[in-house]
Scaffold this motif. Structure first.
Motif, mmCIF file in Angstrom:
data_model
loop_
_atom_site.group_PDB
_atom_site.id
_atom_site.type_symbol
_atom_site.label_atom_id
_atom_site.label_comp_id
_atom_site.label_asym_id
_atom_site.label_seq_id
_atom_site.Cartn_x
_atom_site.Cartn_y
_atom_site.Cartn_z
ATOM 1 N N ASP B 220 -1.912 9.913 -9.521
ATOM 2 C CA ASP B 220 -1.927 8.493 -9.919
ATOM 3 C C ASP B 220 -0.646 7.766 -9.517
ATOM 4 O O ASP B 220 -0.140 6.930 -10.255
ATOM 5 C CB ASP B 220 -2.135 8.362 -11.440
ATOM 6 N N GLU B 222 0.903 5.192 -7.210
ATOM 7 C CA GLU B 222 0.636 4.089 -6.271
ATOM 8 C C GLU B 222 1.976 3.635 -5.741
ATOM 9 O O GLU B 222 2.729 2.956 -6.441
ATOM 10 C CB GLU B 222 -0.062 2.925 -6.986
ATOM 11 N N GLU B 224 5.114 1.860 -4.318
ATOM 12 C CA GLU B 224 5.558 0.473 -4.120
ATOM 13 C C GLU B 224 6.558 0.409 -2.970
ATOM 14 O O GLU B 224 6.477 -0.461 -2.123
ATOM 15 C CB GLU B 224 6.206 -0.070 -5.404
ATOM 16 N N SER B 235 6.906 4.055 -7.559
ATOM 17 C CA SER B 235 5.537 3.564 -7.718
ATOM 18 C C SER B 235 5.521 2.252 -8.489
ATOM 19 O O SER B 235 6.493 1.898 -9.172
ATOM 20 C CB SER B 235 4.691 4.594 -8.474
ATOM 21 N N TYR B 236 4.390 1.546 -8.387
ATOM 22 C CA TYR B 236 4.209 0.314 -9.159
ATOM 23 C C TYR B 236 4.240 0.602 -10.652
ATOM 24 O O TYR B 236 4.579 -0.244 -11.452
ATOM 25 C CB TYR B 236 2.875 -0.341 -8.790
#
Lengths: 103, 419
Positions: B220, B222, B224, B235-236
Protein backbone atom coordinates in the motif's frame (compact mmCIF):
# COMPACT_ATOMS: atom_id res chain seq x y z
CA UNK A 1 -23.35 -10.39 -0.70
CA UNK A 2 -24.84 -8.95 2.43
CA UNK A 3 -27.34 -6.37 3.55
CA UNK A 4 -26.21 -3.44 5.66
CA UNK A 5 -28.24 -0.75 7.34
CA UNK A 6 -27.02 2.76 6.60
CA UNK A 7 -28.96 5.86 7.67
CA UNK A 8 -31.88 3.60 8.51
CA UNK A 9 -32.03 2.08 5.02
CA UNK A 10 -31.17 -1.51 4.06
CA UNK A 11 -28.45 -1.50 1.42
CA UNK A 12 -27.03 -4.40 -0.63
CA UNK A 13 -23.23 -4.62 -0.39
CA UNK A 14 -20.56 -7.08 -1.54
CA UNK A 15 -18.09 -8.93 0.70
CA UNK A 16 -15.90 -5.87 0.99
CA UNK A 17 -18.74 -3.49 1.81
CA UNK A 18 -19.10 -1.86 -1.61
CA UNK A 19 -22.68 -1.09 -2.68
CA UNK A 20 -23.86 -3.38 -5.45
CA UNK A 21 -26.87 -1.27 -6.47
CA UNK A 22 -26.02 2.36 -7.01
CA UNK A 23 -29.71 3.31 -7.30
CA UNK A 24 -29.97 2.78 -3.53
CA UNK A 25 -27.34 5.43 -2.85
CA UNK A 26 -28.15 8.71 -1.10
CA UNK A 27 -26.16 11.48 0.55
CA UNK A 28 -27.15 10.16 3.97
CA UNK A 29 -25.85 6.71 3.10
CA UNK A 30 -22.59 8.32 1.90
CA UNK A 31 -22.22 10.06 5.28
CA UNK A 32 -22.76 6.75 7.08
CA UNK A 33 -20.30 4.78 4.92
CA UNK A 34 -17.74 7.57 5.26
CA UNK A 35 -18.14 7.49 9.04
CA UNK A 36 -17.37 3.77 8.92
CA UNK A 37 -14.13 4.65 7.07
CA UNK A 38 -13.38 7.25 9.75
CA UNK A 39 -14.07 10.14 7.40
CA UNK A 40 -16.29 13.16 8.05
CA UNK A 41 -17.42 14.48 4.69
CA UNK A 42 -16.53 18.11 3.90
CA UNK A 43 -17.09 20.20 0.76
CA UNK A 44 -13.76 18.95 -0.61
CA UNK A 45 -14.88 15.34 -0.17
CA UNK A 46 -18.13 16.11 -1.96
CA UNK A 47 -16.19 17.67 -4.84
CA UNK A 48 -14.45 14.31 -5.36
CA UNK A 49 -17.66 12.30 -4.92
CA UNK A 50 -19.43 14.53 -7.45
CA UNK A 51 -16.62 14.00 -9.96
CA UNK A 52 -17.01 10.23 -9.50
CA UNK A 53 -20.76 10.45 -10.14
CA UNK A 54 -20.17 12.67 -13.12
CA UNK A 55 -17.58 10.35 -14.68
CA UNK A 56 -19.72 7.27 -14.11
CA UNK A 57 -22.74 8.99 -15.65
CA UNK A 58 -20.88 10.21 -18.71
CA UNK A 59 -18.11 7.63 -19.26
CA UNK A 60 -19.31 4.67 -17.17
CA UNK A 61 -15.82 4.61 -15.71
CA UNK A 62 -14.36 5.62 -12.37
CA UNK A 63 -11.60 8.22 -12.60
CA UNK A 64 -8.04 7.33 -11.65
CA UNK A 65 -5.79 9.34 -9.35
CA UNK A 66 -4.14 10.62 -12.52
CA UNK A 67 -7.38 11.74 -14.16
CA UNK A 68 -8.61 13.34 -10.90
CA UNK A 69 -5.41 15.41 -10.95
CA UNK A 70 -6.24 16.60 -14.46
CA UNK A 71 -9.72 17.51 -13.18
CA UNK A 72 -8.19 19.72 -10.50
CA UNK A 73 -7.86 17.42 -7.47
CA UNK A 74 -4.23 17.45 -6.35
CA UNK A 75 -3.01 13.96 -5.51
CA UNK A 76 -1.61 15.04 -2.14
CA UNK A 77 -5.01 16.51 -1.23
CA UNK A 78 -6.80 13.38 -2.42
CA UNK A 79 -4.76 11.25 -0.02
CA UNK A 80 -5.55 13.70 2.80
CA UNK A 81 -9.25 13.44 2.06
CA UNK A 82 -9.37 9.67 1.67
CA UNK A 83 -6.30 8.26 3.44
CA UNK A 84 -5.04 4.87 2.31
CA UNK A 85 -6.60 4.10 -1.05
CA UNK A 86 -8.28 7.31 -2.18
CA UNK A 87 -10.08 6.02 -5.26
CA UNK A 88 -11.18 2.83 -3.49
CA UNK A 89 -12.52 4.72 -0.48
CA UNK A 90 -14.11 7.48 -2.55
CA UNK A 91 -15.81 4.83 -4.72
CA UNK A 92 -17.21 3.09 -1.68
CA UNK A 93 -18.56 6.35 -0.26
CA UNK A 94 -19.96 7.33 -3.67
CA UNK A 95 -21.85 4.04 -3.83
CA UNK A 96 -19.90 2.17 -6.50
CA UNK A 97 -18.15 -1.19 -6.63
CA UNK A 98 -14.44 -1.38 -5.86
CA UNK A 99 -12.57 -0.03 -8.89
CA UNK A 100 -11.05 -2.71 -11.11
CA UNK A 101 -7.60 -3.36 -9.72
CA UNK A 102 -4.54 -3.86 -11.76
CA UNK A 103 -3.50 -7.09 -13.41
CA UNK B 1 -3.83 -3.03 -53.44
CA UNK B 2 -5.11 -2.33 -49.97
CA UNK B 3 -2.74 -1.92 -47.06
CA UNK B 4 -2.67 -3.45 -43.61
CA UNK B 5 -0.46 -1.08 -41.64
CA UNK B 6 1.14 -2.34 -38.45
CA UNK B 7 2.75 0.19 -36.12
CA UNK B 8 5.49 -1.40 -34.02
CA UNK B 9 7.67 -4.42 -34.73
CA UNK B 10 8.02 -5.58 -31.15
CA UNK B 11 6.67 -8.88 -29.85
CA UNK B 12 3.02 -8.26 -30.78
CA UNK B 13 3.61 -6.46 -34.08
CA UNK B 14 6.09 -9.06 -35.32
CA UNK B 15 3.71 -11.91 -34.49
CA UNK B 16 0.90 -10.17 -36.40
CA UNK B 17 3.15 -9.63 -39.43
CA UNK B 18 3.99 -13.32 -39.51
CA UNK B 19 0.44 -14.54 -38.96
CA UNK B 20 -1.10 -12.22 -41.53
CA UNK B 21 1.55 -12.68 -44.21
CA UNK B 22 0.60 -16.38 -44.31
CA UNK B 23 -3.16 -15.84 -44.22
CA UNK B 24 -4.09 -12.85 -46.38
CA UNK B 25 -4.67 -12.79 -50.13
CA UNK B 26 -1.46 -11.21 -51.39
CA UNK B 27 -3.07 -10.35 -54.72
CA UNK B 28 -5.31 -7.86 -52.92
CA UNK B 29 -3.45 -6.95 -49.75
CA UNK B 30 -0.06 -5.61 -48.83
CA UNK B 31 1.44 -5.45 -45.33
CA UNK B 32 3.60 -2.59 -44.12
CA UNK B 33 5.18 -2.50 -40.66
CA UNK B 34 6.75 0.63 -39.23
CA UNK B 35 9.23 0.76 -36.35
CA UNK B 36 11.85 3.39 -35.63
CA UNK B 37 14.24 0.92 -33.96
CA UNK B 38 16.37 -1.69 -35.72
CA UNK B 39 16.95 -4.02 -32.76
CA UNK B 40 14.45 -6.46 -31.28
CA UNK B 41 14.99 -7.09 -27.57
CA UNK B 42 13.78 -10.20 -25.77
CA UNK B 43 12.43 -8.16 -22.89
CA UNK B 44 11.89 -11.06 -20.43
CA UNK B 45 15.67 -11.56 -20.61
CA UNK B 46 16.40 -8.11 -19.15
CA UNK B 47 15.61 -9.56 -15.71
CA UNK B 48 18.61 -11.88 -15.88
CA UNK B 49 21.18 -9.30 -17.04
CA UNK B 50 21.80 -7.55 -13.67
CA UNK B 51 22.81 -10.92 -12.18
CA UNK B 52 25.10 -11.90 -15.06
CA UNK B 53 22.88 -14.87 -16.05
CA UNK B 54 22.26 -13.53 -19.57
CA UNK B 55 24.54 -11.28 -21.57
CA UNK B 56 23.10 -8.41 -23.63
CA UNK B 57 23.93 -10.33 -26.83
CA UNK B 58 21.57 -13.13 -25.78
CA UNK B 59 18.57 -10.82 -25.69
CA UNK B 60 18.90 -8.90 -28.97
CA UNK B 61 18.58 -9.63 -32.67
CA UNK B 62 17.87 -7.45 -35.70
CA UNK B 63 14.12 -6.87 -36.15
CA UNK B 64 14.46 -7.38 -39.90
CA UNK B 65 15.37 -11.03 -39.27
CA UNK B 66 11.79 -11.72 -38.16
CA UNK B 67 9.98 -9.90 -40.95
CA UNK B 68 9.11 -12.27 -43.83
CA UNK B 69 9.87 -11.37 -47.43
CA UNK B 70 7.01 -9.62 -49.15
CA UNK B 71 6.34 -7.45 -46.12
CA UNK B 72 7.54 -3.86 -46.25
CA UNK B 73 9.52 -2.84 -43.14
CA UNK B 74 9.85 0.91 -42.73
CA UNK B 75 12.40 2.08 -40.18
CA UNK B 76 11.06 5.51 -39.28
CA UNK B 77 9.38 7.24 -36.37
CA UNK B 78 5.63 7.78 -36.67
CA UNK B 79 4.64 11.38 -36.11
CA UNK B 80 0.86 11.06 -35.91
CA UNK B 81 -2.06 8.72 -36.61
CA UNK B 82 -5.11 10.31 -38.21
CA UNK B 83 -7.92 7.78 -37.98
CA UNK B 84 -10.41 10.10 -39.72
CA UNK B 85 -8.15 10.11 -42.80
CA UNK B 86 -7.09 6.44 -42.49
CA UNK B 87 -3.48 7.54 -42.62
CA UNK B 88 -0.33 8.01 -40.56
CA UNK B 89 2.40 10.55 -41.09
CA UNK B 90 6.03 9.57 -40.59
CA UNK B 91 8.76 11.84 -39.24
CA UNK B 92 10.35 12.11 -42.68
CA UNK B 93 7.10 13.65 -43.94
CA UNK B 94 5.83 10.59 -45.80
CA UNK B 95 2.17 9.66 -45.45
CA UNK B 96 1.03 6.04 -45.37
CA UNK B 97 -2.62 5.29 -46.04
CA UNK B 98 -4.24 2.14 -44.78
CA UNK B 99 -7.42 0.10 -45.00
CA UNK B 100 -6.68 -1.62 -41.68
CA UNK B 101 -4.48 -0.27 -38.90
CA UNK B 102 -2.96 -2.43 -36.15
CA UNK B 103 -1.46 -0.48 -33.27
CA UNK B 104 1.31 -2.48 -31.56
CA UNK B 105 3.38 0.35 -30.14
CA UNK B 106 3.83 -1.21 -26.70
CA UNK B 107 4.53 0.37 -23.35
CA UNK B 108 7.64 1.98 -21.92
CA UNK B 109 8.88 3.14 -18.55
CA UNK B 110 8.59 6.84 -17.75
CA UNK B 111 10.73 7.58 -14.66
CA UNK B 112 10.00 11.30 -15.14
CA UNK B 113 6.46 10.63 -13.85
CA UNK B 114 7.80 10.24 -10.29
CA UNK B 115 9.26 13.38 -8.74
CA UNK B 116 12.99 13.00 -8.18
CA UNK B 117 13.39 9.57 -9.76
CA UNK B 118 14.93 10.54 -13.11
CA UNK B 119 17.43 13.00 -11.64
CA UNK B 120 21.22 12.93 -11.37
CA UNK B 121 21.12 9.68 -9.38
CA UNK B 122 19.40 7.77 -12.18
CA UNK B 123 21.56 4.77 -13.14
CA UNK B 124 23.92 5.70 -10.28
CA UNK B 125 22.02 4.64 -7.14
CA UNK B 126 18.53 4.36 -8.69
CA UNK B 127 18.04 1.95 -11.59
CA UNK B 128 15.46 0.30 -13.77
CA UNK B 129 15.77 -3.19 -15.23
CA UNK B 130 13.15 -2.69 -17.97
CA UNK B 131 15.63 -1.29 -20.51
CA UNK B 132 18.92 -2.69 -21.78
CA UNK B 133 20.67 0.45 -20.49
CA UNK B 134 19.16 0.13 -17.01
CA UNK B 135 19.78 -3.61 -16.75
CA UNK B 136 23.45 -3.35 -17.76
CA UNK B 137 24.07 -0.30 -15.52
CA UNK B 138 22.58 -2.23 -12.59
CA UNK B 139 24.73 -5.27 -13.44
CA UNK B 140 27.85 -3.11 -13.28
CA UNK B 141 26.74 -1.53 -10.01
CA UNK B 142 25.90 -4.86 -8.34
CA UNK B 143 29.28 -6.29 -9.31
CA UNK B 144 31.25 -4.05 -7.00
CA UNK B 145 28.62 -3.64 -4.32
CA UNK B 146 29.48 -4.59 -0.75
CA UNK B 147 25.95 -4.68 0.63
CA UNK B 148 23.32 -2.50 2.26
CA UNK B 149 19.64 -1.81 1.61
CA UNK B 150 18.42 -2.96 -1.79
CA UNK B 151 14.89 -1.72 -2.34
CA UNK B 152 12.74 -2.91 -5.26
CA UNK B 153 9.99 -0.43 -5.87
CA UNK B 154 6.88 -0.35 -8.07
CA UNK B 155 5.66 3.18 -8.81
CA UNK B 156 2.15 2.39 -10.00
CA UNK B 157 0.17 -0.26 -11.84
CA UNK B 158 -0.22 -1.45 -14.53
CA UNK B 159 3.34 -2.50 -15.39
CA UNK B 160 4.78 -4.78 -18.03
CA UNK B 161 5.16 -8.27 -16.63
CA UNK B 162 3.67 -7.77 -13.14
CA UNK B 163 5.67 -10.75 -11.80
CA UNK B 164 9.06 -9.26 -12.81
CA UNK B 165 9.57 -7.25 -9.58
CA UNK B 166 9.09 -10.44 -7.53
CA UNK B 167 11.40 -12.41 -9.81
CA UNK B 168 14.01 -9.68 -9.54
CA UNK B 169 14.00 -9.75 -5.76
CA UNK B 170 14.04 -13.59 -5.65
CA UNK B 171 17.02 -13.62 -8.03
CA UNK B 172 18.73 -10.91 -5.96
CA UNK B 173 18.34 -13.09 -2.85
CA UNK B 174 19.89 -16.01 -4.76
CA UNK B 175 22.69 -13.80 -6.18
CA UNK B 176 23.75 -12.53 -2.75
CA UNK B 177 23.53 -16.00 -1.18
CA UNK B 178 25.85 -17.40 -3.85
CA UNK B 179 28.26 -14.53 -3.19
CA UNK B 180 28.10 -15.34 0.53
CA UNK B 181 26.96 -11.80 1.35
CA UNK B 182 23.24 -12.26 1.94
CA UNK B 183 23.75 -11.34 5.62
CA UNK B 184 25.02 -7.93 4.53
CA UNK B 185 22.04 -7.17 2.30
CA UNK B 186 18.56 -6.13 3.38
CA UNK B 187 15.98 -6.80 0.66
CA UNK B 188 12.69 -4.88 0.60
CA UNK B 189 9.83 -4.89 -1.89
CA UNK B 190 7.82 -1.66 -1.87
CA UNK B 191 4.54 -1.86 -3.77
CA UNK B 192 1.30 0.08 -4.24
CA UNK B 193 -0.54 -3.26 -4.10
CA UNK B 194 -1.93 -4.63 -0.84
CA UNK B 195 0.19 -7.79 -1.16
CA UNK B 196 2.94 -9.49 -3.15
CA UNK B 197 0.90 -9.82 -6.36
CA UNK B 198 -2.28 -8.61 -8.04
CA UNK B 199 -4.29 -11.83 -7.69
CA UNK B 200 -5.35 -13.03 -4.21
CA UNK B 201 -4.41 -16.75 -4.20
CA UNK B 202 -1.04 -16.24 -5.94
CA UNK B 203 -0.41 -13.22 -3.72
CA UNK B 204 -0.73 -15.45 -0.65
CA UNK B 205 1.62 -18.13 -2.01
CA UNK B 206 4.23 -15.65 -3.24
CA UNK B 207 3.97 -13.58 -0.06
CA UNK B 208 4.88 -16.70 1.88
CA UNK B 209 7.99 -17.18 -0.30
CA UNK B 210 9.02 -13.59 0.48
CA UNK B 211 8.85 -14.43 4.20
CA UNK B 212 10.86 -17.63 3.72
CA UNK B 213 13.57 -15.70 1.93
CA UNK B 214 13.54 -12.96 4.59
CA UNK B 215 12.47 -10.29 2.15
CA UNK B 216 10.52 -7.40 3.69
CA UNK B 217 7.26 -6.34 2.04
CA UNK B 218 6.00 -2.77 2.28
CA UNK B 219 2.46 -2.82 0.78
CA UNK B 220 0.00 0.00 0.00
CA UNK B 221 2.87 2.39 -0.74
CA UNK B 222 1.78 5.08 -3.21
CA UNK B 223 5.01 6.86 -4.05
CA UNK B 224 4.98 10.66 -3.94
CA UNK B 225 8.66 11.40 -4.48
CA UNK B 226 12.20 10.06 -4.52
CA UNK B 227 14.98 11.95 -2.79
CA UNK B 228 18.10 10.75 -4.60
CA UNK B 229 20.54 12.59 -2.32
CA UNK B 230 19.03 11.30 0.93
CA UNK B 231 18.29 7.96 -0.85
CA UNK B 232 14.72 7.84 0.38
CA UNK B 233 11.34 7.22 -1.23
CA UNK B 234 8.27 8.80 0.34
CA UNK B 235 4.59 7.99 -0.04
CA UNK B 236 1.47 10.15 -0.11
CA UNK B 237 0.43 8.36 3.04
CA UNK B 238 3.45 9.81 4.90
CA UNK B 239 5.57 6.64 4.93
CA UNK B 240 9.20 6.57 3.81
CA UNK B 241 11.73 3.86 3.00
CA UNK B 242 15.50 4.39 2.82
CA UNK B 243 17.74 2.62 0.35
CA UNK B 244 21.35 2.27 -0.72
CA UNK B 245 20.40 0.86 -4.11
CA UNK B 246 16.98 1.37 -5.66
CA UNK B 247 15.72 -0.97 -8.38
CA UNK B 248 12.67 0.93 -9.52
CA UNK B 249 9.83 -0.07 -11.77
CA UNK B 250 8.74 3.39 -12.92
CA UNK B 251 5.30 4.30 -14.24
CA UNK B 252 4.55 2.43 -17.49
CA UNK B 253 2.87 4.36 -20.29
CA UNK B 254 1.90 3.78 -23.88
CA UNK B 255 3.95 5.39 -26.66
CA UNK B 256 3.91 9.18 -26.88
CA UNK B 257 2.61 8.73 -30.46
CA UNK B 258 -0.71 7.68 -28.91
CA UNK B 259 -0.87 10.93 -26.96
CA UNK B 260 0.13 13.01 -30.01
CA UNK B 261 -2.66 11.32 -31.95
CA UNK B 262 -5.25 11.83 -29.20
CA UNK B 263 -5.97 8.09 -29.06
CA UNK B 264 -5.08 7.20 -25.49
CA UNK B 265 -6.28 7.25 -21.90
CA UNK B 266 -4.42 8.97 -19.04
CA UNK B 267 -1.51 6.56 -19.47
CA UNK B 268 -1.55 6.64 -23.31
CA UNK B 269 -3.06 3.17 -23.55
CA UNK B 270 -5.56 2.79 -26.38
CA UNK B 271 -9.19 2.03 -25.39
CA UNK B 272 -9.79 -1.41 -26.87
CA UNK B 273 -12.62 -3.95 -26.85
CA UNK B 274 -11.32 -6.55 -24.40
CA UNK B 275 -12.60 -9.62 -26.31
CA UNK B 276 -12.26 -8.60 -30.00
CA UNK B 277 -9.21 -6.26 -29.76
CA UNK B 278 -10.91 -3.71 -32.00
CA UNK B 279 -10.13 -0.11 -31.01
CA UNK B 280 -13.10 1.79 -29.65
CA UNK B 281 -12.25 4.81 -31.80
CA UNK B 282 -12.94 3.30 -35.24
CA UNK B 283 -13.84 -0.07 -36.70
CA UNK B 284 -10.80 -0.45 -38.99
CA UNK B 285 -8.36 0.13 -36.12
CA UNK B 286 -7.15 -2.77 -33.95
CA UNK B 287 -4.80 -2.84 -30.99
CA UNK B 288 -2.61 -5.61 -29.59
CA UNK B 289 -0.09 -6.21 -26.82
CA UNK B 290 1.02 -3.69 -24.23
CA UNK B 291 -0.53 -0.81 -26.21
CA UNK B 292 -4.12 -1.75 -25.26
CA UNK B 293 -6.04 -0.74 -22.15
CA UNK B 294 -7.57 -4.23 -21.74
CA UNK B 295 -7.45 -5.51 -18.14
CA UNK B 296 -5.00 -8.34 -18.92
CA UNK B 297 -1.34 -8.55 -17.95
CA UNK B 298 1.09 -6.70 -20.14
CA UNK B 299 3.14 -9.72 -21.14
CA UNK B 300 4.45 -11.52 -24.20
CA UNK B 301 2.24 -14.55 -23.54
CA UNK B 302 -0.83 -12.31 -23.57
CA UNK B 303 0.27 -10.77 -26.87
CA UNK B 304 0.76 -14.30 -28.22
CA UNK B 305 -2.78 -15.39 -27.31
CA UNK B 306 -4.14 -12.06 -28.57
CA UNK B 307 -2.38 -12.56 -31.90
CA UNK B 308 -4.37 -15.75 -32.57
CA UNK B 309 -7.66 -13.96 -31.93
CA UNK B 310 -6.69 -10.80 -33.75
CA UNK B 311 -5.53 -12.68 -36.86
CA UNK B 312 -8.92 -14.38 -37.04
CA UNK B 313 -10.68 -11.05 -36.52
CA UNK B 314 -8.69 -9.24 -39.21
CA UNK B 315 -9.71 -12.00 -41.66
CA UNK B 316 -13.33 -11.71 -40.53
CA UNK B 317 -13.21 -7.93 -40.85
CA UNK B 318 -11.90 -8.24 -44.43
CA UNK B 319 -14.74 -10.63 -45.27
CA UNK B 320 -17.32 -8.38 -43.61
CA UNK B 321 -18.17 -10.96 -40.95
CA UNK B 322 -18.85 -10.13 -37.29
CA UNK B 323 -15.77 -10.21 -35.07
CA UNK B 324 -15.16 -13.13 -32.71
CA UNK B 325 -15.19 -12.19 -29.03
CA UNK B 326 -12.61 -14.85 -28.33
CA UNK B 327 -9.88 -13.18 -26.31
CA UNK B 328 -10.35 -14.22 -22.68
CA UNK B 329 -7.42 -12.36 -21.09
CA UNK B 330 -5.30 -15.54 -21.03
CA UNK B 331 -1.81 -15.10 -19.53
CA UNK B 332 0.80 -17.76 -18.86
CA UNK B 333 3.86 -16.68 -16.92
CA UNK B 334 6.89 -18.40 -15.48
CA UNK B 335 8.15 -16.81 -12.27
CA UNK B 336 11.82 -17.37 -11.44
CA UNK B 337 12.18 -17.82 -7.69
CA UNK B 338 15.94 -18.35 -7.44
CA UNK B 339 18.00 -21.45 -6.59
CA UNK B 340 17.11 -22.92 -10.01
CA UNK B 341 13.44 -23.09 -9.22
CA UNK B 342 10.38 -21.36 -10.52
CA UNK B 343 6.62 -21.03 -10.49
CA UNK B 344 4.17 -21.11 -13.37
CA UNK B 345 0.88 -19.25 -13.34
CA UNK B 346 -1.93 -19.55 -15.90
CA UNK B 347 -4.94 -17.23 -15.66
CA UNK B 348 -7.38 -15.02 -17.56
CA UNK B 349 -9.93 -12.21 -17.05
CA UNK B 350 -12.12 -14.45 -14.88
CA UNK B 351 -10.00 -17.25 -13.43
CA UNK B 352 -7.14 -16.27 -11.14
CA UNK B 353 -3.92 -18.34 -10.85
CA UNK B 354 -4.46 -21.57 -8.89
CA UNK B 355 -2.56 -24.77 -8.19
CA UNK B 356 -2.50 -27.65 -10.65
CA UNK B 357 -0.49 -29.14 -13.51
CA UNK B 358 0.22 -27.76 -16.98
CA UNK B 359 -0.33 -28.31 -19.86
CA UNK B 360 -1.45 -31.91 -19.21
CA UNK B 361 -3.97 -32.49 -16.44
CA UNK B 362 -2.49 -34.59 -13.64
CA UNK B 363 0.82 -35.00 -15.50
CA UNK B 364 2.42 -31.61 -16.00
CA UNK B 365 5.34 -31.50 -16.55
CA UNK B 366 4.90 -28.02 -15.11
CA UNK B 367 3.40 -27.39 -11.68
CA UNK B 368 1.01 -24.48 -11.42
CA UNK B 369 1.55 -22.08 -8.52
CA UNK B 370 4.18 -24.46 -7.11
CA UNK B 371 7.92 -23.95 -6.86
CA UNK B 372 9.66 -26.58 -9.02
CA UNK B 373 12.90 -27.07 -10.94
CA UNK B 374 10.91 -28.02 -14.04
CA UNK B 375 9.28 -24.57 -14.05
CA UNK B 376 12.74 -22.97 -13.95
CA UNK B 377 13.85 -25.12 -16.90
CA UNK B 378 10.67 -24.09 -18.72
CA UNK B 379 11.55 -20.44 -18.24
CA UNK B 380 15.04 -20.96 -19.67
CA UNK B 381 13.70 -23.04 -22.57
CA UNK B 382 11.35 -20.22 -23.41
CA UNK B 383 14.06 -17.91 -24.78
CA UNK B 384 14.85 -20.01 -27.89
CA UNK B 385 11.13 -20.73 -28.29
CA UNK B 386 10.49 -16.99 -28.28
CA UNK B 387 12.91 -16.36 -31.13
CA UNK B 388 12.07 -19.42 -33.24
CA UNK B 389 8.37 -20.09 -32.61
CA UNK B 390 6.57 -17.24 -30.91
CA UNK B 391 7.78 -14.26 -32.95
CA UNK B 392 7.28 -16.19 -36.16
CA UNK B 393 3.68 -16.82 -35.25
CA UNK B 394 4.09 -20.57 -35.04
CA UNK B 395 1.96 -22.45 -32.51
CA UNK B 396 3.43 -23.11 -29.08
CA UNK B 397 3.24 -26.86 -28.44
CA UNK B 398 0.22 -27.93 -26.36
CA UNK B 399 -0.69 -24.41 -25.32
CA UNK B 400 -4.20 -23.26 -26.21
CA UNK B 401 -5.28 -19.72 -27.02
CA UNK B 402 -8.05 -19.76 -24.42
CA UNK B 403 -7.48 -20.74 -20.82
CA UNK B 404 -8.39 -24.33 -20.02
CA UNK B 405 -9.59 -25.43 -16.59
CA UNK B 406 -8.20 -28.95 -17.10
CA UNK B 407 -5.55 -29.75 -14.49
CA UNK B 408 -6.45 -26.76 -12.35
CA UNK B 409 -7.67 -26.99 -8.76
CA UNK B 410 -10.52 -24.55 -9.07
CA UNK B 411 -12.29 -23.39 -5.96
CA UNK B 412 -15.49 -21.36 -6.12
CA UNK B 413 -13.54 -18.29 -5.00
CA UNK B 414 -11.03 -18.59 -7.86
CA UNK B 415 -13.79 -18.80 -10.44
CA UNK B 416 -15.85 -16.00 -9.02
CA UNK B 417 -12.81 -13.79 -8.62
CA UNK B 418 -13.39 -10.43 -10.20
CA UNK B 419 -10.67 -7.86 -10.89
Amino acid sequence: MATMKYAGISVEVDDEGYMTDHSQWSEDIAQAIAAEEGIKLTDDHWQVINILHDQMNTKEQLPTIRSLKKLGVETKRLYELFPGGPVKKASRVAGYLKPASCV
Amino acid sequence: MKRILILGAGTAGTMMVNHLSRKIDTAKWTITVVDEHATHYYQPGFLFIPFGIYSPDQVRKPKAQFIPSGVELVQEKVEVIETDKNSVTLSDGRTLEYAILIIATGARIVPEETEGLAGQHWHDTAFDFYTIEGATALRDRLNGWDGGNLVVHIAEMPIKCPVAPLEFIFLADDFFRRRKMRDRVKLTLVTPLSGAFTKPIASGVLGHILEEKEIDLVPDFEVESVDGSARRISSYGGKSVEYDLLASIPTNMGDSLIERSGLGDDLNFVPTHKNTLQAKVKENVFVIGDATDVPASKAGSVAHFESDVLTENILRFIEGKPLAEDFDGHANCFIESGNRKGFLIDFNYDVEPVEGTFPFAGIGPFGLLKETTMNHLGKLAFRPMYWYLLLKGRPMPFITTQLTLRGKKISKEAQQWRP
